[in-house]
Design an enzyme around this catalytic site. Structure first.
Site, PDB file in Angstrom:
ATOM      1  N   GLU A 181      -4.942  17.542 -10.144  1.00  0.00           N
ATOM      2  CA  GLU A 181      -5.475  18.023 -11.418  1.00  0.00           C
ATOM      3  C   GLU A 181      -6.976  18.278 -11.374  1.00  0.00           C
ATOM      4  O   GLU A 181      -7.736  17.824 -12.218  1.00  0.00           O
ATOM      5  CB  GLU A 181      -5.097  17.052 -12.561  1.00  0.00           C
ATOM      6  CG  GLU A 181      -5.179  17.724 -13.934  1.00  0.00           C
ATOM      7  CD  GLU A 181      -4.509  16.922 -15.050  1.00  0.00           C
ATOM      8  OE1 GLU A 181      -3.396  16.420 -14.843  1.00  0.00           O
ATOM      9  OE2 GLU A 181      -5.117  16.818 -16.119  1.00  0.00           O
ATOM     10  N   HIS A 234      -1.174  13.810 -28.292  1.00  0.00           N
ATOM     11  CA  HIS A 234      -1.614  12.422 -28.093  1.00  0.00           C
ATOM     12  C   HIS A 234      -2.281  11.869 -29.344  1.00  0.00           C
ATOM     13  O   HIS A 234      -2.157  10.683 -29.649  1.00  0.00           O
ATOM     14  CB  HIS A 234      -2.568  12.322 -26.899  1.00  0.00           C
ATOM     15  CG  HIS A 234      -1.860  12.349 -25.586  1.00  0.00           C
ATOM     16  ND1 HIS A 234      -2.446  12.800 -24.424  1.00  0.00           N
ATOM     17  CD2 HIS A 234      -0.601  11.992 -25.250  1.00  0.00           C
ATOM     18  CE1 HIS A 234      -1.568  12.711 -23.436  1.00  0.00           C
ATOM     19  NE2 HIS A 234      -0.442  12.235 -23.916  1.00  0.00           N
ATOM     20  N   LYS A 262       6.626  23.644 -12.702  1.00  0.00           N
ATOM     21  CA  LYS A 262       5.799  22.457 -12.456  1.00  0.00           C
ATOM     22  C   LYS A 262       5.527  22.308 -10.967  1.00  0.00           C
ATOM     23  O   LYS A 262       4.406  22.000 -10.551  1.00  0.00           O
ATOM     24  CB  LYS A 262       6.444  21.193 -13.017  1.00  0.00           C
ATOM     25  CG  LYS A 262       5.563  19.965 -12.785  1.00  0.00           C
ATOM     26  CD  LYS A 262       5.758  18.848 -13.770  1.00  0.00           C
ATOM     27  CE  LYS A 262       4.730  17.732 -13.496  1.00  0.00           C
ATOM     28  NZ  LYS A 262       4.949  16.546 -14.308  1.00  0.00           N
ATOM     29  N   ARG A 275      -3.683  22.369 -12.778  1.00  0.00           N
ATOM     30  CA  ARG A 275      -2.643  21.448 -13.244  1.00  0.00           C
ATOM     31  C   ARG A 275      -2.850  21.042 -14.705  1.00  0.00           C
ATOM     32  O   ARG A 275      -1.904  20.691 -15.399  1.00  0.00           O
ATOM     33  CB  ARG A 275      -2.578  20.199 -12.333  1.00  0.00           C
ATOM     34  CG  ARG A 275      -1.420  19.276 -12.697  1.00  0.00           C
ATOM     35  CD  ARG A 275      -1.137  18.187 -11.659  1.00  0.00           C
ATOM     36  NE  ARG A 275      -0.051  17.328 -12.149  1.00  0.00           N
ATOM     37  CZ  ARG A 275       0.615  16.449 -11.413  1.00  0.00           C
ATOM     38  NH1 ARG A 275       0.324  16.289 -10.132  1.00  0.00           N
ATOM     39  NH2 ARG A 275       1.578  15.722 -11.938  1.00  0.00           N
ATOM     40  N   ARG A 308       0.805  -1.232   0.000  1.00  0.00           N
ATOM     41  CA  ARG A 308       0.000   0.000   0.000  1.00  0.00           C
ATOM     42  C   ARG A 308       0.830   1.270   0.000  1.00  0.00           C
ATOM     43  O   ARG A 308       0.372   2.333   0.396  1.00  0.00           O
ATOM     44  CB  ARG A 308      -0.978   0.030   1.178  1.00  0.00           C
ATOM     45  CG  ARG A 308      -1.927  -1.149   1.169  1.00  0.00           C
ATOM     46  CD  ARG A 308      -3.100  -0.938   2.102  1.00  0.00           C
ATOM     47  NE  ARG A 308      -3.897  -2.131   2.157  1.00  0.00           N
ATOM     48  CZ  ARG A 308      -3.640  -3.150   2.967  1.00  0.00           C
ATOM     49  NH1 ARG A 308      -2.638  -3.081   3.808  1.00  0.00           N
ATOM     50  NH2 ARG A 308      -4.405  -4.217   2.943  1.00  0.00           N
ATOM     51  N   ASN A 347      -0.968  20.288 -19.623  1.00  0.00           N
ATOM     52  CA  ASN A 347      -1.297  19.483 -20.798  1.00  0.00           C
ATOM     53  C   ASN A 347      -1.266  20.296 -22.085  1.00  0.00           C
ATOM     54  O   ASN A 347      -1.676  19.794 -23.142  1.00  0.00           O
ATOM     55  CB  ASN A 347      -2.679  18.842 -20.636  1.00  0.00           C
ATOM     56  CG  ASN A 347      -2.712  17.905 -19.450  1.00  0.00           C
ATOM     57  OD1 ASN A 347      -1.727  17.234 -19.159  1.00  0.00           O
ATOM     58  ND2 ASN A 347      -3.832  17.872 -18.749  1.00  0.00           N
ATOM     59  N   LYS A 369       2.708  11.702 -10.566  1.00  0.00           N
ATOM     60  CA  LYS A 369       1.861  10.843 -11.404  1.00  0.00           C
ATOM     61  C   LYS A 369       2.664   9.600 -11.767  1.00  0.00           C
ATOM     62  O   LYS A 369       3.757   9.701 -12.320  1.00  0.00           O
ATOM     63  CB  LYS A 369       1.454  11.567 -12.689  1.00  0.00           C
ATOM     64  CG  LYS A 369       0.342  12.571 -12.511  1.00  0.00           C
ATOM     65  CD  LYS A 369      -0.164  13.014 -13.878  1.00  0.00           C
ATOM     66  CE  LYS A 369      -1.231  14.091 -13.752  1.00  0.00           C
ATOM     67  NZ  LYS A 369      -1.688  14.551 -15.089  1.00  0.00           N
ATOM     68  N   HIS A 376      -0.666  18.715 -25.421  1.00  0.00           N
ATOM     69  CA  HIS A 376      -0.719  17.266 -25.246  1.00  0.00           C
ATOM     70  C   HIS A 376      -1.940  16.599 -25.872  1.00  0.00           C
ATOM     71  O   HIS A 376      -1.859  15.453 -26.303  1.00  0.00           O
ATOM     72  CB  HIS A 376      -0.645  16.906 -23.761  1.00  0.00           C
ATOM     73  CG  HIS A 376       0.756  16.935 -23.224  1.00  0.00           C
ATOM     74  ND1 HIS A 376       1.501  18.086 -23.182  1.00  0.00           N
ATOM     75  CD2 HIS A 376       1.558  15.961 -22.737  1.00  0.00           C
ATOM     76  CE1 HIS A 376       2.699  17.810 -22.671  1.00  0.00           C
ATOM     77  NE2 HIS A 376       2.757  16.534 -22.396  1.00  0.00           N
ATOM     78  N   HIS A 429       7.180  11.040 -27.653  1.00  0.00           N
ATOM     79  CA  HIS A 429       6.180  11.842 -26.957  1.00  0.00           C
ATOM     80  C   HIS A 429       6.489  13.348 -27.058  1.00  0.00           C
ATOM     81  O   HIS A 429       5.636  14.149 -27.437  1.00  0.00           O
ATOM     82  CB  HIS A 429       6.103  11.397 -25.490  1.00  0.00           C
ATOM     83  CG  HIS A 429       5.265  12.301 -24.643  1.00  0.00           C
ATOM     84  ND1 HIS A 429       3.892  12.319 -24.702  1.00  0.00           N
ATOM     85  CD2 HIS A 429       5.618  13.249 -23.741  1.00  0.00           C
ATOM     86  CE1 HIS A 429       3.429  13.228 -23.866  1.00  0.00           C
ATOM     87  NE2 HIS A 429       4.452  13.811 -23.261  1.00  0.00           N
ATOM     88  N   GLU A 484       9.054  20.003 -24.029  1.00  0.00           N
ATOM     89  CA  GLU A 484       8.362  20.191 -22.737  1.00  0.00           C
ATOM     90  C   GLU A 484       8.862  21.472 -22.052  1.00  0.00           C
ATOM     91  O   GLU A 484       8.094  22.153 -21.362  1.00  0.00           O
ATOM     92  CB  GLU A 484       8.586  18.980 -21.824  1.00  0.00           C
ATOM     93  CG  GLU A 484       8.085  17.642 -22.385  1.00  0.00           C
ATOM     94  CD  GLU A 484       6.582  17.406 -22.213  1.00  0.00           C
ATOM     95  OE1 GLU A 484       5.869  18.307 -21.721  1.00  0.00           O
ATOM     96  OE2 GLU A 484       6.118  16.306 -22.583  1.00  0.00           O
TER      97      GLU A 484
END
Ligand SMILES: NC(=O)c1ccc[n+]([C@@H]2O[C@H](COP(=O)([O-])OP(=O)(O)OC[C@H]3O[C@@H](n4cnc5c(N)ncnc54)[C@H](O)[C@@H]3O)[C@@H](O)[C@H]2O)c1
Ligand SMILES: [Zn+2]
Length: 359
Positions: free
Chosen positions: A234, A249, A224, A238, A118, A242, A140, A245, A262, A182
């Site tokens: 988010e 994507h 960031k 946040r 956990r 993106n 993340k 993105h 990416h 980025e």
């Protein structure tokens, strides 16, 4: 060495940035304060840098897992292998997972750390530019599912991030350029002076000048960290991260995640977001051109693949950023000022997609 902090109350942690951090034994010993350490890396990075970590920790039990290299291995099956090693070695709740590698290793090792018993502590030692400015910060973690990227994951903040700019010396040029996309993103989101600085220093960054890299990484992480500190999960702000993105994507997905890295897809996506912003009347045409020129000087592709507007729209709608049936876009008021919107004319999006992806 420069240090900044991600402020998240009892889960706050430092990001250390500088040249030669992996050669500093005492720094590694302090950053990795556990008796049992699982060092997760891959077949490319481990031969280059694992020994530096291991040799600083001779008084600990260090078990190493070397994963195959590549995004296609960021799966539950690979995570399962890492769980097996933890269990086989009877690692307990006080174990520490260390991710040594790019975003793939970091995301997977972080996910394992989030789940094992956990949640156990983990530390990020990012070795790509993209991981140093983005994926190692913010908590993340995820693995991919055949149904989509990063579909299975958790929020789990690291205890510390160690970004050694020296390791970027061995990074393939394309990977370096992908990281620059980025970095440019951060300037666009909220820091016009940083965007200007990037225009002046893009060649130095491509030459891997230490001081330029350290500044770009520091400022990117600072931006960031501030955003994550205000909106860890988010719920709002946040999502600004993106920028580029949702379009990116679509490029990655439509091309099967093989032709475009990416960061490269994000670079092209930034330009599409800018072009949409211009269409909506927010951004000046001259600013869109400035962005196109900077991306080109960074070595990035600025022409999206001709996948067709319909296919692009399809892949945008299956992305995770959809809220009540509408794709929320990150757009620009100006260079250095981004905003989130679900409220734009569909025709403007259609026209933008046709202009960039073909009819
Ligand atoms: N968690 C987040 O917030 C977040 C953010 C952005 C991206 N990501 C994830 O990050 C991943 C992409 O990360 P990436 O761009 O770092 O790719 P990557 O981890 O695949 O690394 C790129 C390549 O560089 C190699 N490499 C790494 N360090 C090296 C070094 N110092 N010298 C030589 N080669 C080196 C790797 O082995 C790999 O072949 C994606 O899975 C993406 O989903 C996560
Ligand atoms: Zn990204």
């Amino acid at each position: 060495m420069q240090t900044l902090t991600v402020e998240l109350e009892d889960r706050s942690y430092p990001i250390n940035i500088g040249a030669g951090l992996l050669r500093q034994r005492s720094l590694l010993q302090a950053a990795l304060p556990a008796r049992d350490i699982l060092l997760v890396s891959n077949t490319t990075v481990a031969p280059l840098y694992a020994e530096a970590v291991r040799s600083a920790l001779t008084d600990r039990r260090v078990v190493e897992v070397v994963l195959p290299d590549g995004e296609q291995h960021k799966t539950l099956a690979t995570a399962g292998r890492v769980f097996d090693v933890l269990v086989a070695n009877r690692f307990a709740r006080d174990a520490l997972v260390v991710a040594l590698g790019g975003g793939v290793v970091g995301d997977l090792a972080g996910f394992v750390a989030a789940c094992y018993q956990r949640g156990v502590d983990f530390v990020q030692i990012p070795t790509t530019l993209l991981a140093q400015v983005d994926s190692s910060v913010g908590g993340k973690t995820a693995v991919n599912h055949p149904g989509g990227k990063n579909l299975i994951g958790a929020f789990h903040q690291p205890r510390e991030v160690l970004a050694d700019t020296d390791v970027l010396g061995t990074l393939p040029e394309r990977e370096l350029q992908a990281g620059l996309a980025e970095i440019i993103k951060y300037g666009l989101i909220c820091d016009r002076p940083f965007f200007d600085w990037l225009e002046q220093n893009i060649e130095a960054l491509r030459r891997r000048d230490d001081a330029a890299l350290a500044h770009a990484i520091f400022r990117s992480c600072q931006i960031k960290a501030q955003i994550v500190g205000r909106d860890e999960r988010e719920r709002g702000e946040r999502a600004l991260l993106n920028l580029g993105h949702t379009f990116g994507h679509a490029i990655e997905a439509a091309t099967g995640y093989v032709d475009w890295l990416h960061g490269e897809a994000v670079g092209a996506g930034l330009l599409i977001a800018a072009s949409m912003s211009q269409r909506l009347g927010g951004l000046a045409a001259a600013d869109v051109d400035r962005l196109r020129v900077l991306l080109g000087r960074a070595g990035l592709r600025t022409v999206a693949p001709q996948i067709g507007a319909d296919q692009a729209a399809h892949f945008m709608s299956v992305d995770k950023k959809v809220k009540s049936g509408r794709v929320r876009l990150v757009l620009l008021h100006s260079l250095g000022k981004a905003y989130i919107s679900g409220d734009y004319p569909d025709a403007a999006l259609q026209d933008t997609l046709r202009a960039h992806f073909g009819a």
